[in-house]
Design an enzyme around this catalytic site. Structure first.
Site, PDB file in Angstrom:
ATOM      1  N   HIS A  12      -4.359   5.804   3.162  1.00  0.00           N
ATOM      2  CA  HIS A  12      -3.058   5.951   2.491  1.00  0.00           C
ATOM      3  C   HIS A  12      -3.095   7.148   1.524  1.00  0.00           C
ATOM      4  CE1 HIS A  12      -2.649   1.337   2.967  1.00  0.00           C
ATOM      5  NE2 HIS A  12      -1.713   1.867   3.731  1.00  0.00           N
TER       6      HIS A  12
ATOM      7  N   LYS B 282       5.738 -13.096   2.068  1.00  0.00           N
ATOM      8  CA  LYS B 282       4.525 -12.625   2.738  1.00  0.00           C
ATOM      9  C   LYS B 282       3.382 -12.618   1.726  1.00  0.00           C
ATOM     10  CE  LYS B 282       3.001  -8.766   5.531  1.00  0.00           C
ATOM     11  NZ  LYS B 282       3.266  -7.355   5.800  1.00  0.00           N
TER      12      LYS B 282
ATOM     13  N   ARG C  97      -2.584   7.229  13.031  1.00  0.00           N
ATOM     14  CA  ARG C  97      -4.044   7.306  13.189  1.00  0.00           C
ATOM     15  C   ARG C  97      -4.456   7.458  14.642  1.00  0.00           C
ATOM     16  NH1 ARG C  97      -4.373   1.730  10.021  1.00  0.00           N
ATOM     17  NH2 ARG C  97      -2.636   1.554  11.474  1.00  0.00           N
TER      18      ARG C  97
ATOM     19  N   SER D 167      -5.837  -1.501   6.001  1.00  0.00           N
ATOM     20  CA  SER D 167      -6.063  -2.506   4.954  1.00  0.00           C
ATOM     21  C   SER D 167      -6.582  -3.795   5.573  1.00  0.00           C
ATOM     22  CB  SER D 167      -4.764  -2.802   4.193  1.00  0.00           C
ATOM     23  OG  SER D 167      -4.251  -1.630   3.628  1.00  0.00           O
TER      24      SER D 167
END
Ligand code: PNS
Length: 165
Positions: free
Chosen positions: A21, A45, A94, A132
């Site tokens: 990030h 969430k 990515r 993450s």
């Protein structure tokens, strides 16, 4: 149009922020006058870090960048952009799977608000496998993740999970 302040937003959950990030944030901050980091507020969430913790940690990791503003949003991202004069969504990719997903999101966001553009940056190669969720997964097995997250995140992850080297 010439004097318009060029504002962009890099949005996400950031649970927690990673070196991947940060790579995108540092590079995107050079392309725009103001780069907002939009932290998704979703009380339904449950992440590892609370919303407040994620915001605090992002602040600590980005305080060396002057044109950054950390904000929260809920609902549609394009609606937040419209209300706040943001013309561009920044996303990182990515790998091929990200390309598929990001293109779908970019097209949907374009449909929702044709005035807002998506700018997609390929991540720096050495960060191309970081996410993450994968970091949290390998930490469960006490993996060494010091190359994957900023130091402050490493300490917080170890403290929260009692895991890691
Ligand atoms: O951390 P992530 O999963 O990459 O973040 C994705 C995020 C939060 C940017 C995306 O899910 C989003 O924009 N959510 C807000 C709701 C919305 O606008 N959905 C339509 C996306 S096409």
């Amino acid at each position: 149009m010439e004097n318009t302040v060029r504002k962009a937003i890099f949005a996400g959950s950031f649970d927690p922020i990673t070196n991947g990030h940060l790579d995108i944030i540092e590079r995107a901050s050079k392309l725009f006058d103001e780069l907002q980091i939009g932290v998704l507020y979703n009380p339904n969430k449950k992440g590892l870090f609370t919303f407040e913790e994620r915001v605090k940690l992002i602040k600590e990791c980005t305080n060396h960048i002057s044109n950054i503003k950390i904000v929260s949003f809920d609902g549609l991202l394009v609606n937040y952009c419209e209300k706040n004069g943001i013309q561009t969504l920044v996303r990182g990719i990515r790998n091929g799977a990200d390309v598929e997903y990001e293109l779908q999101m970019a097209h949907m966001n374009k449909e929702l608000n044709p005035n807002i553009e998506t700018v997609i940056l390929p991540t720096t190669t050495k960060y191309s496998y970081i996410s993450s969720s994968l970091i949290k997964e390998v930490l469960n097995f006490d993996a060494n993740i010091e190359n994957l997250v900023p130091k402050v995140i490493l300490e917080e992850l170890k403290r929260k999970t009692n895991r890691g080297k």
